[in-house]
Write an enzyme that holds these catalytic residues in place. Structure first.
Site, short mmCIF file in Angstrom:
data_model
loop_
_atom_site.label_atom_id
_atom_site.label_comp_id
_atom_site.label_asym_id
_atom_site.label_seq_id
_atom_site.Cartn_x
_atom_site.Cartn_y
_atom_site.Cartn_z
N TRP A 153 0.80 -1.23 0.00
CA TRP A 153 0.00 0.00 0.00
C TRP A 153 0.83 1.27 0.00
O TRP A 153 0.30 2.35 -0.20
CB TRP A 153 -0.97 0.04 1.19
N LYS A 177 -2.33 -7.38 -8.47
CA LYS A 177 -3.13 -7.52 -7.23
C LYS A 177 -2.66 -6.42 -6.29
O LYS A 177 -1.65 -6.54 -5.61
CB LYS A 177 -2.88 -8.90 -6.62
N GLY A 230 6.48 -6.41 -0.58
CA GLY A 230 5.70 -6.43 0.66
C GLY A 230 6.60 -6.88 1.81
O GLY A 230 7.82 -6.78 1.73
N GLY A 231 5.96 -7.38 2.86
CA GLY A 231 6.70 -7.76 4.06
C GLY A 231 7.28 -9.17 3.98
O GLY A 231 6.83 -9.99 3.17
N GLU A 252 10.84 -8.02 -3.24
CA GLU A 252 11.31 -6.74 -2.73
C GLU A 252 10.70 -6.58 -1.35
O GLU A 252 9.50 -6.30 -1.23
CB GLU A 252 10.85 -5.59 -3.63
N LEU A 253 11.51 -6.76 -0.32
CA LEU A 253 10.93 -6.83 1.03
C LEU A 253 11.34 -5.63 1.87
O LEU A 253 11.65 -4.57 1.35
CB LEU A 253 11.30 -8.16 1.68
N CYS A 286 10.10 1.32 2.36
CA CYS A 286 10.94 0.13 2.52
C CYS A 286 12.39 0.52 2.79
O CYS A 286 13.11 -0.17 3.48
CB CYS A 286 10.85 -0.75 1.29
N GLU A 384 11.85 -4.07 11.65
CA GLU A 384 11.28 -2.99 10.86
C GLU A 384 9.97 -2.50 11.48
O GLU A 384 9.06 -3.29 11.72
CB GLU A 384 10.99 -3.49 9.44
P1 NAD Z 1 2.17 -7.03 3.04
O1 NAD Z 1 3.25 -8.02 2.95
O2 NAD Z 1 1.21 -7.11 4.19
O3 NAD Z 1 1.24 -7.03 1.74
C1 NAD Z 1 1.80 -6.89 0.45
C2 NAD Z 1 0.84 -7.47 -0.57
O4 NAD Z 1 0.79 -8.88 -0.38
C3 NAD Z 1 -0.62 -6.97 -0.46
O5 NAD Z 1 -1.16 -6.81 -1.75
C4 NAD Z 1 -1.30 -8.13 0.24
O6 NAD Z 1 -2.70 -8.20 -0.01
C5 NAD Z 1 -0.57 -9.31 -0.36
N1 NAD Z 1 -0.66 -10.56 0.41
C6 NAD Z 1 -0.87 -10.71 1.75
N2 NAD Z 1 -0.91 -12.03 2.06
C7 NAD Z 1 -0.71 -12.71 0.91
C8 NAD Z 1 -0.62 -14.10 0.60
N3 NAD Z 1 -0.77 -15.06 1.52
N4 NAD Z 1 -0.38 -14.45 -0.69
C9 NAD Z 1 -0.23 -13.50 -1.65
N5 NAD Z 1 -0.32 -12.17 -1.41
C10 NAD Z 1 -0.55 -11.78 -0.14
O7 NAD Z 1 2.88 -5.62 2.99
P2 NAD Z 1 2.28 -4.20 3.23
O8 NAD Z 1 1.90 -4.10 4.68
O9 NAD Z 1 1.24 -3.93 2.19
O10 NAD Z 1 3.56 -3.28 2.91
C11 NAD Z 1 4.56 -3.06 3.84
C12 NAD Z 1 5.76 -3.97 3.61
O11 NAD Z 1 6.20 -3.86 2.25
C13 NAD Z 1 6.96 -3.54 4.44
O12 NAD Z 1 7.61 -4.65 4.98
C14 NAD Z 1 7.86 -2.82 3.45
O13 NAD Z 1 9.20 -2.77 3.82
C15 NAD Z 1 7.62 -3.61 2.21
N6 NAD Z 1 7.97 -2.81 1.02
C16 NAD Z 1 9.11 -3.13 0.30
C17 NAD Z 1 9.49 -2.36 -0.80
C18 NAD Z 1 10.73 -2.68 -1.62
O14 NAD Z 1 10.82 -2.21 -2.75
N7 NAD Z 1 11.68 -3.42 -1.11
C19 NAD Z 1 8.70 -1.29 -1.18
C20 NAD Z 1 7.56 -1.00 -0.43
C21 NAD Z 1 7.21 -1.77 0.66
#
Ligand code: NAD
Length: 492
Positions: A153, A177, A230-231, A252-253, A286, A384
């Site tokens: 997000w 997605k 994501g995370g 990309e975490l 991130c 984090e």
């Molecule tokens: P998140 O991991 O909760 O969600 C990311 C995405 O994954 C969302 O679209 C979510 O709906 C989806 N998701 C959740 N469970 C899933 C599953 N079981 N299977 C498939 N998809 C699933 O992350 P967030 O809270 O939206 O974002 C924050 C995290 O993202 C932080 O850890 C941040 O560091 C990381 N981030 C990394 C970068 C990068 O480029 N390295 C950039 C931005 C954010």
């Protein structure tokens, strides 16, 4: 107040979920629902993947030359440029990011499309300098097929652009997605792609929750590549999903990126860079520079200047031009920040600023917060937060700073503040991170790659190699000899 309604795009058709189910998106500045999105089931996801797979095999997409694909991407870049303000306003409403930040990000977005468009017809194969004179072998880079792009997000459009542009440049099709907390701008992006003339089914978007919609997409048998941001905990689910379909993965975490301040640094600049690193985007970045390693000789000076500057940050409505820090994107994220602060205090970290919500009537705001820590092993130094919380610790020697910088499960980014050129290069070489910024922080460019070491993930996005992540290499062998095939039981 009636909620704005959004639909998904599957195979070029704008559609609701088959079940008719929806979910609301909340505006972080008010905490109130402002829009409604379809809640896609596995059945909807299956429709989207089938549509993307059909488009991938279609004559319409396959007959486009790489140069023609590049032109479509350029056109999409132009349309984004023409719609900057609408997209920036929408993203700010959806995820609570400052309008000045979303405007900045969206106005740079076309550059990713223009740069990657230019790469589309430069994906070359090689001829191999073989050790067999009767053979010719060459390689071809082919698209993979259907790409699943999973977006968080915090910067939805930017993180989507760096996936969509290379995926399409290389000839793949894609199912997006978005996060359930910030879906709106990706839907608008797909509308612009339609206007740009990108064929139906080449870009699809399904909205919904991670464990249902996201998991159905990442484990779908026809998905050939998953581009995930994501995370780390979610990434583990995604890796398990990919055990079902053996899709290629890029991850990309998160990060716990160090900012290292040496005593010879321009300290005013360093303090500004630290503020940019941890308080811009309310720390929901991130690459947030959330661990500050400061040399003991300038420690008090830096921390006092930082507290002074951070205490003047204007917290407020993300849509107001004068605001410098907006809200947390979700109520859950606010609760996460609060629990980190509680734990840091319980473990004896010294609170120098913030540590609470500001006095406002509504919205998920949190004050810029600074803690002094006594050990790099502290929870706050290692985990984090994804919020406006800085952890500061002093160091005495370069070796100690390096050891602390690398004593982390993460390795996404690092900031180095020094005027000593030899030290800058030495430390840049020895810090285990995918991005190093020297005397600056949070700079991105279409030419620069993004990605991490260790638990910050693998694969690289953006930059010249980004298109190759969306290709498979094939090797073609040609027998040049006019002699009959030799012994069939011996490998040649
Ligand atoms: P998140 O991991 O909760 O969600 C990311 C995405 O994954 C969302 O679209 C979510 O709906 C989806 N998701 C959740 N469970 C899933 C599953 N079981 N299977 C498939 N998809 C699933 O992350 P967030 O809270 O939206 O974002 C924050 C995290 O993202 C932080 O850890 C941040 O560091 C990381 N981030 C990394 C970068 C990068 O480029 N390295 C950039 C931005 C954010």
């Amino acid at each position: 107040m009636s909620l704005q309604q959004f639909q998904m795009c599957i195979g070029g058709e704008w559609t609701n979920a088959i079940s008719g189910n929806t979910f609301d998106s909340l505006n972080p500045a008010t905490g109130e629902a402002w829009a409604q999105f379809p809640d896609a089931s596995a059945e909807d996801v299956n429709r989207a993947v089938e549509a993307a797979d059909t488009a991938f095999r279609s004559a319409e997409w396959r007959s486009l030359t790489p140069t023609a694909r590049g032109k479509l991407l350029r056109k999409l870049g132009d349309l984004i440029a023409a719609n900057t303000e609408t997209l920036a306003q929408l993203e700010s409403t959806d995820n609570g990011k400052l309008i000045r930040e979303t405007r900045g990000q969206v106005s740079y977005l076309p550059e990713f499309f223009y740069y990657t468009a230019g790469l589309a017809d430069k994906i070359e194969g090689e001829t191999l300098p073989l050790d067999k004179q009767d053979m010719l072998a060459y390689t071809i880079r082919e698209p993979l097929g259907v790409v699943a792009a999973i977006i968080p997000w915090n910067s939805p459009l930017y993180l989507t652009a760096i996936k969509v542009a290379p995926a399409l440049a290389a000839g793949n099709t894609i199912v997006l997605k978005p996060s359930e907390h910030a879906s709106a701008t990706l839907i608008e992006l797909v509308k612009l792609a339609e206007q740009a003339g990108i064929p139906k089914g080449v870009i699809n978007v399904v909205t919904g929750y991670g464990p249902s919609t996201g998991a159905a997409l990442t484990s779908h048998p026809k998905v050939r590549k998953i581009a995930f941001t994501g995370g780390a905990a979610t990434a583990r689910h995604v890796i398990r999903s990919s055990a079902e379909n053996f899709a290629k993965l890029s991850l990309e975490l998160g990060g716990k990126s160090p900012q290292i301040v040496f005593p010879d640094a321009d300290l005013d600049s360093a303090v500004n860079g630290i503020v940019a690193g941890i308080f811009a985007a309310s720390g929901q970045s991130c690459v947030a520079g959330s661990r500050l390693l400061v040399h003991k000789d300038v420690y008090e000076q830096v921390i006092n200047a930082l507290v002074e500057r951070a205490s003047r940050i204007k917290i407020g409505n993300p849509q107001a031009d004068e605001s410098e820090m907006g809200p947390m994107a979700t109520a859950q994220q606010l609760a996460v920040v609060e629990s980190f602060v509680e734990r840091a205090q319980a473990e004896g970290a010294r609170l120098r600023l913030g540590g609470k919500r500001p006095d406002v009537d509504q919205g998920w705001y949190y004050e810029p917060t600074i803690f002094e820590c006594s050990s790099n092993a502290d929870y706050l130094m290692q985990e984090e937060v994804f919020g406006p919380v800085a952890a500061v610790i002093p160091f005495e020697t370069e070796e100690e700073a390096l050891a602390m910088a690398n004593d982390s499960q993460y390795g996404l980014a690092a900031g180095i503040w020094t005027r000593d050129i030899a030290r800058a290069h030495r430390v840049a070489r020895d810090v285990h991170s995918g991005i190093i910024w020297v005397n600056t922080y949070r700079v991105v460019s279409a030419m620069g790659s993004i990605g991490g070491f260790k638990s910050s993930g693998y694969g690289r996005e953006s930059g010249i190699d980004s298109v190759l992540e969306y290709t498979e290499r094939k090797t073609v062998w040609i027998n040049l000899s006019s002699e009959p095939m030799a012994d069939p039981f011996v490998m040649r």
